[in-house]
Design an enzyme around this catalytic site. Sequence first.
Site, short mmCIF file in Angstrom:
data_model
loop_
_atom_site.label_atom_id
_atom_site.label_comp_id
_atom_site.label_asym_id
_atom_site.label_seq_id
_atom_site.Cartn_x
_atom_site.Cartn_y
_atom_site.Cartn_z
N LYS A 13 -3.98 -147.37 25.74
CA LYS A 13 -4.79 -147.97 26.59
C LYS A 13 -4.07 -149.01 26.77
CE LYS A 13 -8.54 -146.26 28.44
NZ LYS A 13 -8.87 -145.68 26.97
N ARG A 88 -14.25 -144.96 35.52
CA ARG A 88 -14.53 -143.88 34.40
C ARG A 88 -15.53 -142.65 34.52
NH1 ARG A 88 -16.36 -148.65 29.33
NH2 ARG A 88 -13.87 -148.51 29.30
N ARG A 122 -10.35 -152.18 13.63
CA ARG A 122 -10.19 -153.34 14.86
C ARG A 122 -10.79 -154.96 15.10
NH1 ARG A 122 -9.32 -152.01 21.34
NH2 ARG A 122 -11.70 -151.92 21.38
N ARG A 155 -15.59 -157.07 17.53
CA ARG A 155 -16.77 -156.85 18.49
C ARG A 155 -17.91 -155.89 18.50
NH1 ARG A 155 -12.29 -155.60 22.82
NH2 ARG A 155 -13.61 -153.40 23.73
N ARG A 166 -19.83 -144.24 21.98
CA ARG A 166 -18.66 -144.41 23.31
C ARG A 166 -18.26 -143.62 23.60
NH1 ARG A 166 -15.32 -149.64 21.80
NH2 ARG A 166 -14.48 -149.71 22.87
#
Length: 209
Positions: A13, A88, A122, A155, A166
């Site tokens: 996104k 969300r 990532r 992260r 998540r």
Amino acid sequence: MKLIFLGPPGAGKGTLADLAVDVLKVPHISTGDLFRAAVKAGSPLGLKVKDIMATGGLVPDELTIEIVRERLSQPDAKNGWILDGFPRTIPQADSLEKLAPADRAVNFEVADEIVIGRLSTRRVCRGCGKIYNVKTMAPKKDGVCDACGGEVYTRDDDKAEAIKFRLETYRKQTEPLIAWFGAKGKLVTIDGVGDPKVVLERFRKALGV
Ligand SMILES: [Zn+2]
């Protein structure tokens, strides 16, 4: 044009929003970025958000709505925006409808296995925020940002346990939004798998932009 980008974490996104900004000339507003900026600044909000984010949890609705309301009131958001990471939950979506109703909610569909693969590889620069992927877009020198020389790290919320959490959180709390926007006639669904430029073309075609 006022757009909401929906889809699981790692659906791309953020990348798509950055590309769409050039097409639509509206700001890309990421609640993740707003939260991380608050954490970095050490503001009272930042301190509250810090612990929640480290475990991959969701920041409470009232805090999130407050920070979004403040951002949408800035002059560059007058003619539209792309919201990424918000709403969300249904209560957040309800608040946004009252504050500034979106024209469309764009849902990027990506399967869990693909998301897990993308997120676990990532990396992000601690200095400038540039995003890397150790499989597909690694920095030239391991652990060092090409752009600013900053430290490139994983992260906390991209670590394996946090990714699982998540995804579960997304399925439980955010996926009902897809039906919610569908019932309002605002939902646009796009296949989110593939090169971002290809996904951008699907997006442009679907929205006629
Ligand atoms: Zn950097």
